[in-house]
Design a protein around this motif. Structure first.
Motif, PDB file in Angstrom:
ATOM      1  N   TYR A 135      27.022  39.881 -33.834  1.00  0.00           N
ATOM      2  CA  TYR A 135      27.795  39.205 -35.243  1.00  0.00           C
ATOM      3  C   TYR A 135      28.783  38.154 -34.445  1.00  0.00           C
ATOM      4  O   TYR A 135      28.982  37.145 -35.200  1.00  0.00           O
ATOM      5  CB  TYR A 135      28.733  40.356 -35.803  1.00  0.00           C
ATOM      6  CG  TYR A 135      27.903  41.558 -36.225  1.00  0.00           C
ATOM      7  CD1 TYR A 135      27.308  41.301 -37.522  1.00  0.00           C
ATOM      8  CD2 TYR A 135      27.739  42.722 -35.589  1.00  0.00           C
ATOM      9  CE1 TYR A 135      26.791  42.535 -37.938  1.00  0.00           C
ATOM     10  CE2 TYR A 135      26.885  43.664 -35.952  1.00  0.00           C
ATOM     11  CZ  TYR A 135      26.535  43.433 -37.370  1.00  0.00           C
ATOM     12  OH  TYR A 135      25.731  44.621 -37.994  1.00  0.00           O
ATOM     13  N   ASP A 136      29.385  38.387 -33.366  1.00  0.00           N
ATOM     14  CA  ASP A 136      30.091  37.257 -32.710  1.00  0.00           C
ATOM     15  C   ASP A 136      29.147  36.049 -32.439  1.00  0.00           C
ATOM     16  O   ASP A 136      29.730  34.975 -32.754  1.00  0.00           O
ATOM     17  CB  ASP A 136      30.689  38.024 -31.334  1.00  0.00           C
ATOM     18  CG  ASP A 136      31.566  39.077 -31.480  1.00  0.00           C
ATOM     19  OD1 ASP A 136      32.158  38.958 -32.587  1.00  0.00           O
ATOM     20  OD2 ASP A 136      31.402  39.980 -30.507  1.00  0.00           O
ATOM     21  N   ALA A 140      26.775  35.065 -33.995  1.00  0.00           N
ATOM     22  CA  ALA A 140      26.175  34.323 -35.318  1.00  0.00           C
ATOM     23  C   ALA A 140      27.470  33.549 -35.826  1.00  0.00           C
ATOM     24  O   ALA A 140      27.414  32.537 -36.373  1.00  0.00           O
ATOM     25  CB  ALA A 140      25.948  35.352 -36.229  1.00  0.00           C
ATOM     26  N   GLU A 141      28.796  34.213 -35.686  1.00  0.00           N
ATOM     27  CA  GLU A 141      30.099  33.577 -36.282  1.00  0.00           C
ATOM     28  C   GLU A 141      30.046  32.174 -35.390  1.00  0.00           C
ATOM     29  O   GLU A 141      30.588  31.256 -35.896  1.00  0.00           O
ATOM     30  CB  GLU A 141      30.985  34.570 -36.195  1.00  0.00           C
ATOM     31  CG  GLU A 141      32.336  33.791 -36.640  1.00  0.00           C
ATOM     32  CD  GLU A 141      33.667  34.779 -36.516  1.00  0.00           C
ATOM     33  OE1 GLU A 141      34.643  34.441 -37.031  1.00  0.00           O
ATOM     34  OE2 GLU A 141      33.356  35.893 -36.146  1.00  0.00           O
ATOM     35  N   ARG A 142      30.048  32.495 -34.041  1.00  0.00           N
ATOM     36  CA  ARG A 142      30.473  31.293 -33.112  1.00  0.00           C
ATOM     37  C   ARG A 142      29.483  29.942 -33.479  1.00  0.00           C
ATOM     38  O   ARG A 142      29.737  29.108 -33.484  1.00  0.00           O
ATOM     39  CB  ARG A 142      30.482  31.873 -31.685  1.00  0.00           C
ATOM     40  CG  ARG A 142      30.353  30.690 -30.590  1.00  0.00           C
ATOM     41  CD  ARG A 142      31.898  30.226 -30.318  1.00  0.00           C
ATOM     42  NE  ARG A 142      32.649  31.098 -29.959  1.00  0.00           N
ATOM     43  CZ  ARG A 142      33.041  31.187 -28.836  1.00  0.00           C
ATOM     44  NH1 ARG A 142      32.475  30.380 -27.637  1.00  0.00           N
ATOM     45  NH2 ARG A 142      33.961  31.986 -28.502  1.00  0.00           N
ATOM     46  N   SER A 143      28.190  30.357 -33.409  1.00  0.00           N
ATOM     47  CA  SER A 143      27.304  29.255 -33.686  1.00  0.00           C
ATOM     48  C   SER A 143      26.966  28.827 -35.109  1.00  0.00           C
ATOM     49  O   SER A 143      26.045  27.938 -35.161  1.00  0.00           O
ATOM     50  CB  SER A 143      25.766  29.806 -33.130  1.00  0.00           C
ATOM     51  OG  SER A 143      25.401  31.016 -33.845  1.00  0.00           O
ATOM     52  N   GLY A 144      27.458  29.576 -36.187  1.00  0.00           N
ATOM     53  CA  GLY A 144      27.547  29.360 -37.586  1.00  0.00           C
ATOM     54  C   GLY A 144      26.109  29.349 -38.307  1.00  0.00           C
ATOM     55  O   GLY A 144      25.650  28.739 -39.065  1.00  0.00           O
ATOM     56  N   SER A 203      23.076  32.845 -39.390  1.00  0.00           N
ATOM     57  CA  SER A 203      22.906  34.209 -39.806  1.00  0.00           C
ATOM     58  C   SER A 203      22.604  35.026 -38.768  1.00  0.00           C
ATOM     59  O   SER A 203      22.153  34.782 -37.610  1.00  0.00           O
ATOM     60  CB  SER A 203      22.007  34.467 -41.095  1.00  0.00           C
ATOM     61  OG  SER A 203      20.837  34.061 -40.375  1.00  0.00           O
ATOM     62  N   ILE A 204      22.934  36.283 -38.687  1.00  0.00           N
ATOM     63  CA  ILE A 204      22.635  37.277 -37.883  1.00  0.00           C
ATOM     64  C   ILE A 204      21.215  37.361 -37.598  1.00  0.00           C
ATOM     65  O   ILE A 204      20.583  37.433 -36.632  1.00  0.00           O
ATOM     66  CB  ILE A 204      23.103  38.750 -38.266  1.00  0.00           C
ATOM     67  CG1 ILE A 204      24.520  38.773 -38.142  1.00  0.00           C
ATOM     68  CG2 ILE A 204      22.534  39.889 -37.278  1.00  0.00           C
ATOM     69  CD1 ILE A 204      25.118  40.108 -38.943  1.00  0.00           C
TER      70      ILE A 204
END
Length: 350
Positions: free
Chosen positions: A7-8, A10-14, A16-17
């Motif tokens: 999840y981290d 995915a959020e950092r790279s913009g 989806s999981i």
């Protein structure tokens, strides 16, 4: 601090999981630009993909890993198919490392997970192993240094062969330069050979470069010309390339070499067969030597003079260091150099 999750990343790279998952499972299905963004984010966070995150965190997988390039040699495999009793004799470098690691791992109650293909890129190779083991060994030039740095924050890593690229990791190498220097001296001092050529590998092959350095040192000590570069370089260092190298050197014209020294045994075996096809007698017309000490060198005709490195011991020692690191995380990292020995056989005139 808790370990970073998918999840981290995915959020950092913009993304989806699901995209993060595909980067590690089927990297070819993700656009290169997106793939690099995900991998950069993972490195920054120190994320290691895991099929069993809970087991990884508690060091309870009971598995050790090994990563190495695919050293398969079609000619060696053909030898085994032609002679069902020759399977052990055609064991190559990586086969013997695996056998050594398996033996030691079993002794300590571990299983061994192997990733031997670079298909899909080194990130795919790391994903197959790092998240599913308690620690792993990796051969030089297999996994990018920055990826090893990330993984080593989470689990023990031992580097096998090549230079010690990361000071805080355990490292094992064999005495490549010493072995080739002694072998070359043997040809010069005991057989009186003066026109010697060395066939090496790519410049990014640290073992082959160390062996060429030993060759140059022996030539210098004997007052012979010291080449700046090997007479030829090959890419994969397999039998077919050794055969082609021997043919090329014969066709160059001028005074023929008295000895061809190859950076490994596989090339030397290929050269022996090529020279026989050309009617060049070994060792009467030309000495040939290799390096590694794979079993095939004993059964080829003529038998191959080589430098034997303790390949199985390399694998066994890797397991010992991993097990020690798992039980004592504060231990100072070590760098071990294993000795080698010159094996004198018929192909040099012994």
């Amino acid at each position: 601090m808790s370990a970073p999750t998918v999840y981290d990343v995915a959020e950092r790279s913009g993304v989806s999981i699901a995209t993060v998952s595909r980067v590690y499972r089927t990297p070819e299905s993700v656009r290169a630009q997106t793939r690099e963004r995900v991998l950069d984010a993972a490195r920054e966070l120190g994320y290691v993909p895991s099929g069993n995150a809970r087991g990884l965190a508690s060091r309870t997988t009971g598995v050790l890993g090994l990563c190495f390039p695919d050293y398969a040699d079609p000619d060696a495999e053909a030898d085994a198919e032609a002679d069902s009793d020759a399977d052990d004799a055609v064991m190559l470098y990586s086969d013997q490392i695996i056998r050594g690691m398996e033996r030691a791992a079993r002794r300590h109650g571990y299983a061994l997970l192997i990733a031997a293909s670079l298909e899909g890129g080194p990130e795919s190779l790391v994903a197959k192993v790092a998240g599913r083991v308690d620690g792993f060994a990796v051969l030089a030039q297999t996994v990018p240094t920055e990826d090893l740095e990330v993984i080593s924050r989470r689990l023990p890593v031992v580097m096998l062969a090549g230079p010690r690229e990361i000071d805080h990791l355990d490292h094992i190498v064999v005495a490549n330069a010493d072995g080739e220097r002694e072998l070359t001296r043997h040809l010069i001092e005991d057989h009186g050979l003066r026109r010697l050529v060395f066939v090496g590998g790519d410049t990014d092959s640290p073992d082959a470069e160390a062996r060429f350095r030993g060759f140059r040192e022996a030539c210098r000590d004997a007052g012979l010309p010291v080449p700046d570069e090997p007479a030829l370089r090959t890419t994969m260092m397999k039998q077919a390339e050794g055969a082609l190298a021997a043919e090329t050197l014969l066709d160059r014209g001028g005074e023929r070499p008295e000895a061809m020294l190859f950076a490994n045994d596989q090339m030397a075996v290929g050269a022996l067969r090529a020279l026989a096809r050309r009617g060049v007698r070994v060792p009467q017309d030309m000495a040939v030597t290799g390096f590694d000490g794979i079993p095939l060198g004993r059964i080829v005709q003529p038998s191959l003079t080589t430098v034997r490195q303790p390949i199985r011991r390399l694998g066994e020692q890797a397991v010992e260091l991993l097990v020690q690191r798992l039980s004592d995380t504060g231990r100072e990292p070590v760098s071990l150099t294993l000795p080698v020995s010159v094996i004198r056989r018929t192909s040099c005139g012994c």
